[in-house]
Design a protein around this motif. Structure first.
Motif, PDB file in Angstrom:
ATOM      1  N   PHE A   1      32.893  59.647  15.194  1.00 28.98           N
ATOM      2  CA  PHE A   1      33.783  59.519  16.349  1.00 28.98           C
ATOM      3  C   PHE A   1      34.635  60.771  16.516  1.00 28.98           C
ATOM      4  CE2 PHE A   1      34.007  54.571  16.242  1.00 28.98           C
ATOM      5  CZ  PHE A   1      32.738  54.525  16.793  1.00 28.98           C
ATOM      6  N   GLY A   2      35.154  61.303  15.407  1.00 27.03           N
ATOM      7  CA  GLY A   2      36.037  62.462  15.486  1.00 27.03           C
ATOM      8  C   GLY A   2      35.332  63.687  16.020  1.00 27.03           C
ATOM      9  N   LEU A   3      34.157  63.982  15.501  1.00 32.33           N
ATOM     10  CA  LEU A   3      33.424  65.168  15.938  1.00 32.33           C
ATOM     11  C   LEU A   3      32.948  65.030  17.377  1.00 32.33           C
ATOM     12  CD1 LEU A   3      32.241  67.907  15.263  1.00 32.33           C
ATOM     13  CD2 LEU A   3      30.204  66.752  14.360  1.00 32.33           C
ATOM     14  N   SER A   4      32.365  63.888  17.710  1.00 29.98           N
ATOM     15  CA  SER A   4      31.862  63.678  19.077  1.00 29.98           C
ATOM     16  C   SER A   4      32.994  63.719  20.098  1.00 29.98           C
ATOM     17  CB  SER A   4      31.126  62.339  19.167  1.00 29.98           C
ATOM     18  OG  SER A   4      30.048  62.280  18.270  1.00 29.98           O
ATOM     19  N   GLY A   5      34.095  63.051  19.770  1.00 27.06           N
ATOM     20  CA  GLY A   5      35.226  63.033  20.693  1.00 27.06           C
ATOM     21  C   GLY A   5      35.874  64.388  20.852  1.00 27.06           C
ATOM     22  N   ALA A   6      35.956  65.166  19.768  1.00 28.05           N
ATOM     23  CA  ALA A   6      36.569  66.495  19.839  1.00 28.05           C
ATOM     24  C   ALA A   6      35.722  67.442  20.680  1.00 28.05           C
ATOM     25  CB  ALA A   6      36.763  67.056  18.439  1.00 28.05           C
ATOM     26  N   VAL A   7      34.402  67.407  20.490  1.00 25.51           N
ATOM     27  CA  VAL A   7      33.512  68.275  21.263  1.00 25.51           C
ATOM     28  C   VAL A   7      33.568  67.904  22.744  1.00 25.51           C
ATOM     29  CG1 VAL A   7      31.099  68.898  21.662  1.00 25.51           C
ATOM     30  CG2 VAL A   7      31.990  68.773  19.333  1.00 25.51           C
ATOM     31  N   LEU A   8      33.527  66.601  23.044  1.00 22.44           N
ATOM     32  CA  LEU A   8      33.587  66.158  24.433  1.00 22.44           C
ATOM     33  C   LEU A   8      34.904  66.579  25.085  1.00 22.44           C
ATOM     34  CD1 LEU A   8      32.548  64.488  26.858  1.00 22.44           C
ATOM     35  CD2 LEU A   8      33.602  62.473  25.793  1.00 22.44           C
ATOM     36  N   THR A   9      36.005  66.346  24.408  1.00 25.44           N
ATOM     37  CA  THR A   9      37.321  66.653  24.966  1.00 25.44           C
ATOM     38  C   THR A   9      37.506  68.152  25.170  1.00 25.44           C
ATOM     39  OG1 THR A   9      38.204  64.716  23.810  1.00 25.44           O
ATOM     40  CG2 THR A   9      39.790  66.300  24.666  1.00 25.44           C
ATOM     41  N   SER A  10      37.099  68.950  24.195  1.00 23.94           N
ATOM     42  CA  SER A  10      37.232  70.401  24.322  1.00 23.94           C
ATOM     43  C   SER A  10      36.339  70.936  25.432  1.00 23.94           C
ATOM     44  CB  SER A  10      36.886  71.078  22.992  1.00 23.94           C
ATOM     45  OG  SER A  10      37.775  70.671  21.974  1.00 23.94           O
ATOM     46  N   GLY A  11      35.146  70.356  25.567  1.00 27.19           N
ATOM     47  CA  GLY A  11      34.255  70.768  26.645  1.00 27.19           C
ATOM     48  C   GLY A  11      34.825  70.455  28.012  1.00 27.19           C
ATOM     49  N   LEU A  12      35.459  69.298  28.153  1.00 22.79           N
ATOM     50  CA  LEU A  12      36.084  68.939  29.426  1.00 22.79           C
ATOM     51  C   LEU A  12      37.285  69.833  29.734  1.00 22.79           C
ATOM     52  CD1 LEU A  12      36.003  65.032  29.198  1.00 22.79           C
ATOM     53  CD2 LEU A  12      34.570  66.482  30.640  1.00 22.79           C
ATOM     54  N   ALA A  13      37.964  70.291  28.704  1.00 15.20           N
ATOM     55  CA  ALA A  13      39.154  71.114  28.917  1.00 15.20           C
ATOM     56  C   ALA A  13      38.812  72.505  29.446  1.00 15.20           C
ATOM     57  CB  ALA A  13      39.948  71.241  27.611  1.00 15.20           C
ATOM     58  N   LEU A  14      37.646  73.033  29.123  1.00 14.21           N
ATOM     59  CA  LEU A  14      37.304  74.405  29.506  1.00 14.21           C
ATOM     60  C   LEU A  14      37.298  74.622  31.017  1.00 14.21           C
ATOM     61  CD1 LEU A  14      34.565  75.355  26.876  1.00 14.21           C
ATOM     62  CD2 LEU A  14      36.838  76.354  27.135  1.00 14.21           C
ATOM     63  N   PRO A  15      36.532  73.831  31.816  1.00 13.65           N
ATOM     64  CA  PRO A  15      36.580  74.070  33.265  1.00 13.65           C
ATOM     65  C   PRO A  15      37.946  73.792  33.859  1.00 13.65           C
ATOM     66  CG  PRO A  15      35.360  72.063  32.774  1.00 13.65           C
ATOM     67  CD  PRO A  15      35.591  72.759  31.469  1.00 13.65           C
ATOM     68  N   LEU A  16      38.650  72.822  33.296  1.00 16.15           N
ATOM     69  CA  LEU A  16      39.974  72.479  33.819  1.00 16.15           C
ATOM     70  C   LEU A  16      40.949  73.633  33.625  1.00 16.15           C
ATOM     71  CD1 LEU A  16      41.628  69.024  33.294  1.00 16.15           C
ATOM     72  CD2 LEU A  16      42.966  71.102  33.150  1.00 16.15           C
TER      73      LEU A  16
END
Length: 518
Positions: free
Chosen positions: A322-337
């Motif tokens: 959960f930690g790794l998947s959630g961190a990668v997803l969240t960081s990926g969403l933050a980049l375009p924003l």
């Protein structure tokens, strides 16, 4: 061509590939607002007004503001001091200290709070809450400030010294202004954490809006009253965000790295070095040593400390996944924003950047209930699935990735990207080959922060996890709630140890720049 003109020009031609994911992200993070407004509407205007304007709300407001102000101020002082000592002085074992001072953030606040209460029962109330939450949250300032100091162009300091400014003048006139994005980004995260904190405050017997909302949902089963309290909490969040925008202003912090050696001049501490080491050691001992000591006590003396290997391994595997998947997803969403907010200023970018901070003030309980509500009504196949849980993590912790990524991106001159495009490179190639390597320390710090928060997240996980799935945090909460402190010890110890590993690896990798002694 001036930076101002280029900003205006880019604002008129935002790439569609950047706009679409940001719009989807805005819709996703808006779901909790729709849920709260819907539940508040069910109460009716007259009842809503009576629920908001009552003495209990004023009491909660005072408690919440006191906690927010004191913890944010103390965490800022500690975080800036630790970042400066590690990044700008000749203190020994800087890599190790950089990992150790961030380790307290890996300790769940509710574990720290019980540890301190078990030793000093009189710490209940505001004083105990300020102590525990400051020790748990100052890394939110240390990490972005350290990343900003590490990525700062040494030519700025060299120029200041050549003009006759001493170190103190250089810090306040040159370095501190460049740290504004990191400082304000970290401070707002800490302030919003105080608005949303629950577990620690429940143990410390200190009542805020979040604990009151929890009581209304789970004890009184009063959804309307809880929704009204949540609306007040959102107004507080709006005030915090507005204050941060006002203080940050509209200054640009981009740095063009030209004609510099890239070396950082390190300050010799001399006779102050032992005191600095002692101070860092005391800080780590209080923030991480006390909880670890109490966990050890539970582990070896608790009557419920039987070790169930299969259950521990299962919880550990699930937590890491959960930690790794959630961190990668969240960081990926933050980049375009973040890229839209920094490079293409406008109404959409402002809304997209500030909305996640606004939602971040909500307790995990509210985010969990929001996603459960919409999943059951509209997308039932997602109910109690891992993807829904990861979406909840992204909504909760997107500002953590935003803060550190933004602090790194504002230091990268847009002229570098413009030059690369003029050589025929497309936007994606420019980002991957030029921008991303330069902002990697900030992205890495955000990844670590999100990973750490997901590892110890409790309330949203309890609501959104698939049936029968346990994490280390949920097992700790389950056993401590039943006063089985010995049984909780293996899970708590593992949670702290594995949460510290990614931070250590990231901080070790970040020390790549040459330094020289002053």
């Amino acid at each position: 061509m001036s930076d101002q003109f280029m900003v205006k020009k880019r604002t008129q031609a935002v790439p569609l590939g950047l706009v679409l994911p940001v719009i989807l992200l805005v819709l996703l993070t808006s779901l909790p607002l729709f849920y709260i407004l819907l539940r508040a509407h069910e109460a009716g205007w007259s009842q809503a007004v009576s629920l908001i304007f009552r003495p209990r709300v004023y009491h909660l407001l005072l408690n919440t503001l006191q906690l927010l102000a004191m913890v944010t101020l103390l965490s800022t002082l500690i975080g800036v001091t630790t970042a400066w000592l590690i990044e700008r002085t000749d203190i020994p074992k800087r890599k190790l200290w950089n990992a150790l001072v961030t380790l307290p953030f890996a300790v769940p606040a509710f574990i720290s709070s019980y540890s301190w209460i078990s030793i000093f029962p009189q710490l209940e109330g505001l004083g105990g809450a300020v102590l525990v939450l400051t020790l748990c949250n100052y890394p939110l300032l240390h990490l972005p400030v350290a990343a900003a100091l590490r990525g700062m162009d040494s030519a700025l300091e060299e120029t200041s010294h050549s003009l006759g400014f001493n170190r103190t003048q250089t810090f306040f006139k040159v370095i501190l202004p460049q740290l504004r994005p990191a400082l304000f980004g970290g401070a707002i995260l800490i302030a919003l954490h105080m608005l949303a904190e629950f577990g620690a405050l429940a143990f410390l017997n200190y009542e805020t809006f979040t604990t009151a909302i929890f009581d209304q949902y789970y004890v009184a089963f009063d959804g309307a009253s809880a929704a009204m309290l949540t609306l007040v909490l959102l107004l507080l969040c709006l005030m915090v965000i507005g204050l941060e925008l006002l203080l940050r202003g509209k200054r640009h912090y981009a740095i063009t790295r030209q004609g510099t050696s890239g070396e950082i001049e390190m300050l010799r501490l001399g006779w102050l070095k032992p005191l600095a080491v002692l101070g860092l050691l005391l800080l780590v001992a209080l923030a991480a040593g006390v909880p670890l000591g109490i966990i050890g006590y539970w582990l070896f003396t608790g009557s419920s400390s039987a070790f169930h290997g299969q259950a521990v391994i299962s919880a550990l595997t699930t937590t890491l996944s959960f930690g790794l998947s959630g961190a990668v997803l969240t960081s990926g969403l933050a980049l375009p924003l973040v890229f839209l907010a920094v490079r293409y200023q406008g109404r959409l970018s402002t809304l997209a950047e500030r909305l996640p901070y606004f939602i971040h003030s909500l307790p995990g309980l509210v985010i969990g209930l929001t996603l459960v509500f919409f999943a059951i009504r509209y997308v039932f196949p997602l109910y109690q699935t891992t993807p829904l849980l990861l979406i909840g993590y992204a909504i909760l912790y997107l500002p953590l990735a935003q803060s550190t990524t933004r602090a790194a991106l504002v230091q990268v001159s847009s002229q570098l990207e413009e030059v690369a495009r003029s050589l025929g490179k497309n936007a994606l190639s420019v980002f991957m080959r030029i921008t991303l390597p330069l902002i990697a320390p900030g992205v890495g710090a955000g990844l670590a922060l999100v990973f750490l928060q997901i590892m110890k997240e409790l309330t949203a996980t309890l609501l959104l996890r698939p049936t029968g799935v346990e994490t280390l945090a949920t097992k700790v909460w389950e056993h401590t709630s039943n006063a089985e402190y010995g049984a909780s010890a293996p899970y708590a110890a593992l949670l702290i140890v594995i949460s510290g590993l990614p931070v250590y690896l990231l901080t070790m990798r970040s020390f790549g720049r040459n330094t020289r002694q002053a």
